[in-house]
Scaffold this active site. Structure first.
Site, PDB file in Angstrom:
ATOM      1  N   VAL A 114     -23.542  -6.890 -17.574  1.00  0.00           N
ATOM      2  CA  VAL A 114     -23.960  -7.338 -19.014  1.00  0.00           C
ATOM      3  C   VAL A 114     -24.340  -7.091 -20.361  1.00  0.00           C
ATOM      4  O   VAL A 114     -25.172  -6.697 -19.653  1.00  0.00           O
ATOM      5  CB  VAL A 114     -24.026  -9.277 -18.325  1.00  0.00           C
ATOM      6  CG1 VAL A 114     -24.072 -10.210 -20.450  1.00  0.00           C
ATOM      7  CG2 VAL A 114     -23.661  -9.984 -17.035  1.00  0.00           C
ATOM      8  N   ASP A 115     -23.360  -6.565 -20.977  1.00  0.00           N
ATOM      9  CA  ASP A 115     -24.168  -5.502 -22.105  1.00  0.00           C
ATOM     10  C   ASP A 115     -24.238  -6.923 -22.802  1.00  0.00           C
ATOM     11  O   ASP A 115     -24.247  -8.274 -22.804  1.00  0.00           O
ATOM     12  CB  ASP A 115     -23.293  -4.901 -22.094  1.00  0.00           C
ATOM     13  CG  ASP A 115     -22.218  -5.528 -23.235  1.00  0.00           C
ATOM     14  OD1 ASP A 115     -21.891  -6.225 -23.703  1.00  0.00           O
ATOM     15  OD2 ASP A 115     -20.693  -4.636 -22.983  1.00  0.00           O
ATOM     16  N   SER A 116     -24.839  -6.512 -24.078  1.00  0.00           N
ATOM     17  CA  SER A 116     -25.816  -7.395 -25.013  1.00  0.00           C
ATOM     18  C   SER A 116     -24.104  -8.436 -26.040  1.00  0.00           C
ATOM     19  O   SER A 116     -25.337  -8.959 -26.275  1.00  0.00           O
ATOM     20  CB  SER A 116     -26.462  -6.295 -26.357  1.00  0.00           C
ATOM     21  OG  SER A 116     -25.886  -5.848 -27.038  1.00  0.00           O
ATOM     22  N   ASP A 170     -21.739  -9.117 -24.261  1.00  0.00           N
ATOM     23  CA  ASP A 170     -21.304 -10.115 -23.382  1.00  0.00           C
ATOM     24  C   ASP A 170     -22.138 -11.300 -23.158  1.00  0.00           C
ATOM     25  O   ASP A 170     -22.037 -12.463 -22.761  1.00  0.00           O
ATOM     26  CB  ASP A 170     -21.511  -9.782 -21.925  1.00  0.00           C
ATOM     27  CG  ASP A 170     -20.482  -8.118 -21.437  1.00  0.00           C
ATOM     28  OD1 ASP A 170     -19.165  -8.450 -22.346  1.00  0.00           O
ATOM     29  OD2 ASP A 170     -20.369  -7.320 -21.091  1.00  0.00           O
TER      30      ASP A 170
END
Length: 73
Positions: A33-35, A37
């Site tokens: 999960v990136d920023s 997301d």
């Protein structure tokens, strides 16, 4: 529905993350999960849980997020 189940559902539906990988100890980094997301996740969880999360800082694991949401209910 329990908060953990809502988090599993949102991550599974929106990010194609297998629900069995969404456990309290799992970090968002481990789940990929990136920023961006995370912004989507927060918006979806605010809607489904009927809370205002704002910008939760220092939350790194699923368990921390669940506890934070539960503290706002």
């Amino acid at each position: 529905m329990a908060t953990i189940d809502i988090v599993k559902e949102v991550l599974s539906e929106n990010l194609d993350i297998e629900a069995d990988k969404v456990v309290d100890e799992a970090t968002f980094e481990e789940l990929g999960v990136d920023s961006l997301d995370m912004v989507e996740l927060v918006c979806d969880l605010e809607e489904k849980c009927e809370v205002e999360l704002g910008e939760p800082e220092g939350i790194q694991t699923v368990g921390q997020l669940v506890a934070h949401i539960d503290s706002l209910k």
